[in-house]
Design a protein around this motif. Structure first.
Motif, PDB file in Angstrom:
ATOM      1  N   ARG A 165       0.818  -1.351  -0.064  1.00 28.57           N
ATOM      2  CA  ARG A 165       0.004  -0.057  -0.080  1.00 28.57           C
ATOM      3  C   ARG A 165       0.766   1.338  -0.028  1.00 28.57           C
ATOM      4  O   ARG A 165       0.197   2.146  -0.236  1.00 28.57           O
ATOM      5  N   VAL A 166       2.021   1.166   0.447  1.00 25.18           N
ATOM      6  CA  VAL A 166       2.801   2.381   0.260  1.00 25.18           C
ATOM      7  C   VAL A 166       3.086   3.132  -1.175  1.00 25.18           C
ATOM      8  O   VAL A 166       2.985   4.232  -1.074  1.00 25.18           O
ATOM      9  N   LEU A 167       2.975   2.157  -2.165  1.00 25.25           N
ATOM     10  CA  LEU A 167       3.143   2.896  -3.402  1.00 25.25           C
ATOM     11  C   LEU A 167       2.089   3.785  -3.889  1.00 25.25           C
ATOM     12  O   LEU A 167       2.446   4.989  -4.120  1.00 25.25           O
ATOM     13  N   PRO A 168       0.839   3.589  -3.848  1.00 24.96           N
ATOM     14  CA  PRO A 168      -0.158   4.235  -4.105  1.00 24.96           C
ATOM     15  C   PRO A 168      -0.380   5.368  -3.123  1.00 24.96           C
ATOM     16  O   PRO A 168      -0.901   6.553  -3.631  1.00 24.96           O
ATOM     17  N   ILE A 169      -0.065   5.214  -1.866  1.00 21.36           N
ATOM     18  CA  ILE A 169      -0.041   6.393  -0.811  1.00 21.36           C
ATOM     19  C   ILE A 169       1.079   7.273  -1.156  1.00 21.36           C
ATOM     20  O   ILE A 169       0.709   8.454  -1.094  1.00 21.36           O
ATOM     21  N   ALA A 170       2.197   7.193  -1.221  1.00 22.73           N
ATOM     22  CA  ALA A 170       3.212   7.932  -1.759  1.00 22.73           C
ATOM     23  C   ALA A 170       2.871   8.732  -2.977  1.00 22.73           C
ATOM     24  O   ALA A 170       3.086   9.782  -3.161  1.00 22.73           O
TER      25      ALA A 170
ATOM     26  N   THR B 176      12.027   4.005  -1.233  1.00 21.33           N
ATOM     27  CA  THR B 176      12.527   3.153  -0.106  1.00 21.33           C
ATOM     28  C   THR B 176      11.640   1.880  -0.587  1.00 21.33           C
ATOM     29  O   THR B 176      12.012   0.596  -0.443  1.00 21.33           O
ATOM     30  N   ALA B 177      10.423   1.969  -0.699  1.00 20.55           N
ATOM     31  CA  ALA B 177       9.337   0.550  -0.837  1.00 20.55           C
ATOM     32  C   ALA B 177      10.000  -0.045  -2.326  1.00 20.55           C
ATOM     33  O   ALA B 177       9.795  -1.128  -2.241  1.00 20.55           O
ATOM     34  N   ASP B 178      10.392   0.963  -3.267  1.00 24.45           N
ATOM     35  CA  ASP B 178      10.893   0.179  -4.413  1.00 24.45           C
ATOM     36  C   ASP B 178      12.218  -0.571  -4.293  1.00 24.45           C
ATOM     37  O   ASP B 178      12.147  -1.715  -4.484  1.00 24.45           O
ATOM     38  N   ASP B 179      13.232   0.008  -3.393  1.00 22.95           N
ATOM     39  CA  ASP B 179      14.262  -0.600  -2.874  1.00 22.95           C
ATOM     40  C   ASP B 179      14.289  -2.099  -2.140  1.00 22.95           C
ATOM     41  O   ASP B 179      14.607  -2.936  -2.336  1.00 22.95           O
ATOM     42  N   MET B 180      13.054  -2.015  -1.297  1.00 24.22           N
ATOM     43  CA  MET B 180      12.755  -3.032  -0.575  1.00 24.22           C
ATOM     44  C   MET B 180      12.214  -4.253  -1.346  1.00 24.22           C
ATOM     45  O   MET B 180      12.377  -5.405  -1.173  1.00 24.22           O
ATOM     46  N   THR B 181      11.103  -3.633  -2.244  1.00 23.27           N
ATOM     47  CA  THR B 181      10.874  -4.781  -3.081  1.00 23.27           C
ATOM     48  C   THR B 181      11.946  -5.300  -4.057  1.00 23.27           C
ATOM     49  O   THR B 181      11.716  -6.712  -4.629  1.00 23.27           O
TER      50      THR B 181
ATOM     51  N   ALA C 234      14.978  -5.881  -3.360  1.00 22.23           N
ATOM     52  CA  ALA C 234      15.602  -6.560  -2.305  1.00 22.23           C
ATOM     53  C   ALA C 234      15.049  -7.979  -2.154  1.00 22.23           C
ATOM     54  O   ALA C 234      15.708  -8.981  -2.001  1.00 22.23           O
ATOM     55  N   LEU C 235      13.771  -7.747  -2.040  1.00 24.20           N
ATOM     56  CA  LEU C 235      12.944  -9.052  -1.796  1.00 24.20           C
ATOM     57  C   LEU C 235      12.921  -9.819  -3.175  1.00 24.20           C
ATOM     58  O   LEU C 235      13.045 -11.125  -2.893  1.00 24.20           O
ATOM     59  N   LEU C 236      12.957  -9.370  -4.047  1.00 24.81           N
ATOM     60  CA  LEU C 236      13.127 -10.157  -5.288  1.00 24.81           C
ATOM     61  C   LEU C 236      14.283 -10.733  -5.509  1.00 24.81           C
ATOM     62  O   LEU C 236      14.441 -12.002  -5.965  1.00 24.81           O
ATOM     63  N   ASP C 237      15.288 -10.186  -4.981  1.00 25.43           N
ATOM     64  CA  ASP C 237      16.563 -10.755  -5.069  1.00 25.43           C
ATOM     65  C   ASP C 237      16.809 -11.628  -4.336  1.00 25.43           C
ATOM     66  O   ASP C 237      17.467 -12.778  -4.486  1.00 25.43           O
ATOM     67  N   ILE C 238      16.177 -11.633  -3.082  1.00 30.39           N
ATOM     68  CA  ILE C 238      16.099 -12.966  -2.012  1.00 30.39           C
ATOM     69  C   ILE C 238      15.652 -14.186  -2.644  1.00 30.39           C
ATOM     70  O   ILE C 238      15.973 -15.225  -2.392  1.00 30.39           O
ATOM     71  N   LEU C 239      14.504 -13.871  -3.184  1.00 36.30           N
ATOM     72  CA  LEU C 239      13.678 -15.104  -3.867  1.00 36.30           C
ATOM     73  C   LEU C 239      14.274 -15.564  -4.906  1.00 36.30           C
ATOM     74  O   LEU C 239      13.694 -16.679  -5.347  1.00 36.30           O
ATOM     75  N   ALA C 240      15.011 -14.776  -5.548  1.00 35.09           N
ATOM     76  CA  ALA C 240      15.577 -15.365  -6.874  1.00 35.09           C
ATOM     77  C   ALA C 240      16.516 -16.457  -7.033  1.00 35.09           C
ATOM     78  O   ALA C 240      17.042 -16.622  -5.862  1.00 35.09           O
TER      79      ALA C 240
END
Length: 69
Positions: free
Chosen positions: A2-7, A56-61, A63-69
């Motif tokens: 929800r951070v993306l649409p709020i920001a 920050t939300a984009d960076d976290m996403t 990082a999460l994708l990198d971990i899952l890859a």
């Protein structure tokens, strides 16, 4: 997330506030100029804060994708 649409909405609101204040600055009497300068500074800070949250939300996403890859 929800951070993306709020920001994004916060950035749009800050841009609108800044534009409205700039328009009023061009049309106002000098005695109200200080109020408009403060409004523009607040809108600028709000825009930057929302942009930082979005980044920050984009960076976290990412990082999460990198971990899952």
């Amino acid at each position: 997330m929800r951070v993306l649409p709020i920001a994004a909405a916060g950035m749009l609101d800050a841009q609108t506030r800044f534009e409205n204040s700039a328009r009023r600055t061009a049309q106002t009497q000098p005695d109200h100029l200080a109020e408009e300068i403060v409004e523009q500074a607040q809108a600028k800070i709000a825009f930057r804060a929302n942009a930082a949250a979005l980044k920050t939300a984009d960076d976290m996403t990412g990082a999460l994708l990198d971990i899952l890859a």
